[in-house]
Design a protein around this motif. Structure first.
Motif, PDB file in Angstrom:
ATOM      1  N   TYR A 199      -3.135  -2.722   8.030  1.00 18.77           N
ATOM      2  CA  TYR A 199      -3.033  -2.300   9.432  1.00 18.77           C
ATOM      3  C   TYR A 199      -4.029  -3.065  10.306  1.00 18.77           C
ATOM      4  O   TYR A 199      -3.672  -3.574  11.372  1.00 18.77           O
ATOM      5  CB  TYR A 199      -3.274  -0.796   9.538  1.00 18.77           C
ATOM      6  N   TYR A 200      -5.254  -3.166   9.852  1.00 17.01           N
ATOM      7  CA  TYR A 200      -6.264  -3.838  10.670  1.00 17.01           C
ATOM      8  C   TYR A 200      -6.140  -5.362  10.614  1.00 17.01           C
ATOM      9  O   TYR A 200      -6.509  -6.054  11.566  1.00 17.01           O
ATOM     10  CB  TYR A 200      -7.663  -3.354  10.282  1.00 17.01           C
ATOM     11  N   GLY A 229       0.815  -1.207   0.000  1.00 18.83           N
ATOM     12  CA  GLY A 229       0.000   0.000   0.000  1.00 18.83           C
ATOM     13  C   GLY A 229       0.849   1.257   0.000  1.00 18.83           C
ATOM     14  O   GLY A 229       0.537   2.237  -0.689  1.00 18.83           O
ATOM     15  N   ASP A 279      -1.551   3.465  -2.002  1.00 18.42           N
ATOM     16  CA  ASP A 279      -2.922   2.964  -1.950  1.00 18.42           C
ATOM     17  C   ASP A 279      -3.343   2.927  -0.480  1.00 18.42           C
ATOM     18  O   ASP A 279      -3.049   1.973   0.243  1.00 18.42           O
ATOM     19  CB  ASP A 279      -2.976   1.564  -2.576  1.00 18.42           C
ATOM     20  N   GLU A 280      -3.998   3.976  -0.032  1.00 22.46           N
ATOM     21  CA  GLU A 280      -4.336   4.099   1.381  1.00 22.46           C
ATOM     22  C   GLU A 280      -5.310   3.021   1.838  1.00 22.46           C
ATOM     23  O   GLU A 280      -5.230   2.532   2.973  1.00 22.46           O
ATOM     24  CB  GLU A 280      -4.922   5.485   1.656  1.00 22.46           C
ATOM     25  N   LYS A 281      -6.212   2.635   0.975  1.00 24.93           N
ATOM     26  CA  LYS A 281      -7.169   1.590   1.344  1.00 24.93           C
ATOM     27  C   LYS A 281      -6.444   0.273   1.617  1.00 24.93           C
ATOM     28  O   LYS A 281      -6.753  -0.437   2.585  1.00 24.93           O
ATOM     29  CB  LYS A 281      -8.209   1.405   0.239  1.00 24.93           C
ATOM     30  N   LEU A 282      -5.471  -0.055   0.781  1.00 31.40           N
ATOM     31  CA  LEU A 282      -4.700  -1.284   0.966  1.00 31.40           C
ATOM     32  C   LEU A 282      -3.860  -1.201   2.238  1.00 31.40           C
ATOM     33  O   LEU A 282      -3.757  -2.172   2.995  1.00 31.40           O
ATOM     34  CB  LEU A 282      -3.801  -1.520  -0.250  1.00 31.40           C
ATOM     35  N   ARG A 283      -3.272  -0.037   2.471  1.00 29.63           N
ATOM     36  CA  ARG A 283      -2.458   0.137   3.669  1.00 29.63           C
ATOM     37  C   ARG A 283      -3.301  -0.042   4.934  1.00 29.63           C
ATOM     38  O   ARG A 283      -2.879  -0.702   5.888  1.00 29.63           O
ATOM     39  CB  ARG A 283      -1.803   1.521   3.663  1.00 29.63           C
ATOM     40  N   ARG A 284      -4.496   0.529   4.927  1.00 30.70           N
ATOM     41  CA  ARG A 284      -5.371   0.390   6.099  1.00 30.70           C
ATOM     42  C   ARG A 284      -5.847  -1.050   6.273  1.00 30.70           C
ATOM     43  O   ARG A 284      -5.978  -1.529   7.403  1.00 30.70           O
ATOM     44  CB  ARG A 284      -6.576   1.331   5.964  1.00 30.70           C
ATOM     45  N   ARG A 285      -6.090  -1.704   5.170  1.00 31.79           N
ATOM     46  CA  ARG A 285      -6.470  -3.118   5.253  1.00 31.79           C
ATOM     47  C   ARG A 285      -5.365  -3.919   5.930  1.00 31.79           C
ATOM     48  O   ARG A 285      -5.617  -4.779   6.778  1.00 31.79           O
ATOM     49  CB  ARG A 285      -6.737  -3.652   3.852  1.00 31.79           C
TER      50      ARG A 285
END
Length: 314
Positions: free
Chosen positions: A148-149, A135, A140-146
């Protein structure tokens, strides 16, 4: 209306066909080729033979294609790609942008490993870290957050292992960022999980906990093992580096010194690196904060030539 109905029917049929496909199931046995490739994997890893990664990948990938239902082989391929990317400092001064493709490949193979063995928290932790890495590379912020969680789930599944995995990945971020501070906190929480209590944040002398060393159970990853012969030393090297980067060189010196408690310390290939860190902790604060350090300048462990070997090289 007819066209819309027809399109809806097509989409429904497609979804039904995909949903009806058999799930990829893990294999019950491993092939001789996979076992042989394992030997090359461990020999390359423990020998610190970075230049043999392509050879190991060829053997592992061949074994995987022969049996793509083997979670262990998939994970080992992912690990080789992680190593290739993580210790890219070995390739300097030639900086090849294509090195980042190893993050994509590593993520893919750990994704397969997690699918085939969802009960293995180590696979989940590496997969999460790679989602965040990919990410970041592709912004790709959405991928990075995915990622992280997903890492949060991995930590819950095995805190002793994945607090470190999470924190190590975050150690490359800016020293004054919220996520770097969280990564540093994860290292403290790793110590707490291994010690079974809150470790003193001022005088973090780990000698009192050496009696807890074990080769069994979830806390076995707190110590050295055949998988990571210098896991203990490498952990404290990284922890000290993160403390230096955060502007706490005095605490870092105490943390570095904990590595000396390992019975294997004198045989550790990076013993001299740690001793140099102790002598130059204050001087390294600004150096460790550089996002693009010059060649030859000391850099934080995660960006070094021993990012993986600090724990895994015999």
């Amino acid at each position: 209306m007819i066209l819309i109905a027809s399109a809806g029917l097509t989409v429904g049929c497609n979804a039904l066909a995909i949903g009806a496909a058999p799930d990829k199931a893990p294999s019950a046995e491993r092939t001789p080729a996979a076992v042989q490739a394992d030997g090359l994997f461990w020999g390359t890893l423990h020998g610190g033979q970075y230049e043999r990664i392509p050879e190991a990948l060829t053997a592992l990938t061949g074994a995987y294609l022969d049996n793509p239902n083997d979670a262990v082989t998939a994970a080992h391929i992912g690990w080789m790609h992680i190593w290739r990317l993580s210790e890219r400092a070995r390739l300097e001064p030639a900086r090849d942008p294509a090195i980042t493709d190893h993050a994509v490949l590593a993520r893919k193979y750990f994704e397969e490993a997690v699918h085939l063995n969802p009960r293995e928290p180590r696979y989940l932790g590496f997969y999460a870290a790679l989602l965040m890495t990919e990410g970041a590379i592709h912004r790709d912020e959405k991928l990075r957050r995915r990622g992280y969680y997903t890492m949060r789930d991995a930590i819950a599944a095995w805190p002793e292992f994945n607090y470190f995995t999470a924190g190590y990945g975050l150690s490359s971020l800016k020293h004054d960022s919220e996520r770097f501070a969280e990564g540093l906190q994860f290292q403290w929480l790793t110590l707490d999980a291994c010690a079974g209590e809150r470790v003193d944040r001022v005088n973090a002398d780990f000698s009192r906990y050496m009696r807890l060393e074990t080769k069994d159970g979830p806390k076995r990853v707190c110590w050295n093992s055949w998988i990571a012969p210098h896991n203990f030393e490498g952990f404290f090297l990284n922890f000290g580096d993160m403390l230096v980067k955060s502007g706490q060189p005095q605490t870092a010196v105490k943390m570095y010194a904990n590595a000396r408690h390992a019975p294997e310390y004198d045989a550790w290939p990076y013993k001299n690196v740690l001793e140099d860190r102790i002598r130059n902790a204050a001087a390294n604060v600004e150096a460790f904060r550089q996002e693009h350090p010059e060649i030859g300048v000391p850099t934080i462990m995660v960006r070094s030539r021993f990012a993986c070997m600090g724990c895994h090289q015999l």
